[in-house]
Design an enzyme around this catalytic site. Sequence first.
Site, PDB file in Angstrom:
ATOM      1  N   TYR A   1       0.856  -1.185   0.000  1.00  0.00           N
ATOM      2  CA  TYR A   1       0.000   0.000   0.000  1.00  0.00           C
ATOM      3  C   TYR A   1       0.889   1.231   0.000  1.00  0.00           C
ATOM      4  CZ  TYR A   1      -3.290   3.534   1.752  1.00  0.00           C
ATOM      5  OH  TYR A   1      -4.060   4.658   1.922  1.00  0.00           O
TER       6      TYR A   1
ATOM      7  N   ASP B   1       9.348   2.714  -0.619  1.00  0.00           N
ATOM      8  CA  ASP B   1       8.351   3.405   0.190  1.00  0.00           C
ATOM      9  C   ASP B   1       8.629   3.048   1.643  1.00  0.00           C
ATOM     10  OD1 ASP B   1       6.228   4.473   1.502  1.00  0.00           O
ATOM     11  OD2 ASP B   1       4.678   3.535   0.254  1.00  0.00           O
TER      12      ASP B   1
ATOM     13  N   LYS C   1       4.938   9.127   8.688  1.00  0.00           N
ATOM     14  CA  LYS C   1       4.789   8.534  10.034  1.00  0.00           C
ATOM     15  C   LYS C   1       5.858   9.014  11.025  1.00  0.00           C
ATOM     16  CE  LYS C   1       1.660   5.191   8.249  1.00  0.00           C
ATOM     17  NZ  LYS C   1       1.536   4.337   7.118  1.00  0.00           N
TER      18      LYS C   1
HETATM   19  C1  LIG Z   1       0.826   4.826   5.745  1.00  0.00           C
HETATM   20  C2  LIG Z   1       1.501   4.553   4.473  1.00  0.00           C
HETATM   21  C3  LIG Z   1       1.352   5.393   3.356  1.00  0.00           C
HETATM   22  C4  LIG Z   1       0.371   6.528   3.333  1.00  0.00           C
HETATM   23  O1  LIG Z   1       0.653   7.504   4.260  1.00  0.00           O
HETATM   24  P1  LIG Z   1      -0.530   8.529   4.697  1.00  0.00           P
HETATM   25  O2  LIG Z   1       0.173   9.478   5.616  1.00  0.00           O
HETATM   26  O3  LIG Z   1      -1.566   7.680   5.355  1.00  0.00           O
HETATM   27  O4  LIG Z   1      -1.026   9.174   3.470  1.00  0.00           O
HETATM   28  C5  LIG Z   1       2.108   5.139   2.247  1.00  0.00           C
HETATM   29  N1  LIG Z   1       2.964   4.109   2.210  1.00  0.00           N
HETATM   30  C6  LIG Z   1       3.134   3.279   3.256  1.00  0.00           C
HETATM   31  C7  LIG Z   1       4.123   2.165   3.161  1.00  0.00           C
HETATM   32  C8  LIG Z   1       2.396   3.463   4.416  1.00  0.00           C
HETATM   33  O5  LIG Z   1       2.538   2.610   5.424  1.00  0.00           O
END
Ligand SMILES: *Cc1c(COP(=O)(O)O)cnc(C)c1O
Length: 430
Positions: free
Chosen positions: A144, A239, A267
């Site tokens: 994701y 990512d 995060k």
């Molecule tokens: C949480 C997450 C996102 C999206 O981040 P948001 O701040 O919720 O938009 C993208 N990539 C990964 C791997 C994530 O865990």
Amino acid sequence: MSRQRSQRLYAEARKYIPGGVNSPVRAFRGVGGEPLFFESGEGAWLTDADGNHYIDYVGAWGPLILGHRHPAVIEALQRQLEKGLGYGASTEAEVRLAEEVCRLVPSIEQLRLVTSGTEATMSAIRLARGFTGRDAVVKFEGCYHGHVDGLLVKAGSGALTLGAPDSPGVPEGYSGLTHVLPYNDIAALEEYFTANGTNTACVIIEPVAGNMNCVPAQAKALSRLRALCNEYETVLIFDEVMTGFRVALGGAQSIFGIEPDLTTLGKVIGGGLPVGAFGGSREIMSRIAPEGPVYQAGTLAGNPLAVTAGLATLEAIQAPGFFESLQERAQTMLGELRSRAAAASVPFTASQAGAMFGLFFSEEESICSFEQVMACNIEHFRSFFHGMLDNGVYLAPSAYEAGFISAAHGEREIELTLAAAEKAFAAIQP
Ligand SMILES: *Cc1c(COP(=O)(O)O)cnc(C)c1O
């Protein structure tokens, strides 16, 4: 334990907010029942609207590696509050945060701050396309990357699946440019690159997948991916929105010893406030406006409060032994969880990457593919989730999310968690 106030708030929320929540997984659809409303957090603990206490393994979905209300973060924020909420212009704190990230993650020479992980991945992909002049994007099944149109592509079961929209509202013109490959499958990678490598702008991957439970990539699959991206001049994007400053100080790339071309962060980098970032080599990053032609902007980007929380967090996690002790605690807890599951005859295994973990109700010893994740026993997870909740432990309300442990989870919290788990495992119907 009463949940009356949460229930009342949820009923009210549903009048004004679709599904009563501002992000879907909060709605407990994956586990049944109604979501809790929270009132406060302190250290490893959450307090809900009815005054019940829970040990928290969600950590605001990853940011809170120091736990709730860490004194260093709160003090830094209080100092910034006295100076203003934002100016829509540059501040020293942004420079310090960028400098710190570049120092901790050597593949990043320059970075741009944004306000969410979604914004980071969306912008990184635009940049990769602008840099290569190519359109196709590769993602992996079960990964994701935020709710970006072109990345909301259904995880097909076979290799080389051409994307179809997972969500109405995504034009096929977008999703059709996204190719989905199985995670940890070198043969599928080879086959894809041979056929499409020269048209492919970028490959985006979670080096430890944390959005299909917690599934680390295999080192040999990642290094083959790195080699193929080099050969075809395709931009490799890690990512690390979840794994950055969470699995190790230098992120997953420091564990694997593999440098991506671009990294996305979120995060932990915001310490609980909205920050995201994308960065990489100066060569690629110089294509971003105003230096280059690829447009990207943000009214609240680099917001001083958010950046301050991030900086204070990055400083605190550099304390000597910080990650070693977190990792050890997680390892002890997961080992004990496995013994307690075995004692209750519940098929169960666990995965771990630094301060991130996965719980699997499965006969398999270890889990490395999306298919294996999907084959886990969902009924067992639901029962375990509610058993834990009723015994004061808050896990992510979905079998497809990673768990997070923080520096505030001490021996007492681990003991209480294990006592709750013993009851929750025992209540699982075979
Ligand atoms: C949480 C997450 C996102 C999206 O981040 P948001 O701040 O919720 O938009 C993208 N990539 C990964 C791997 C994530 O865990």
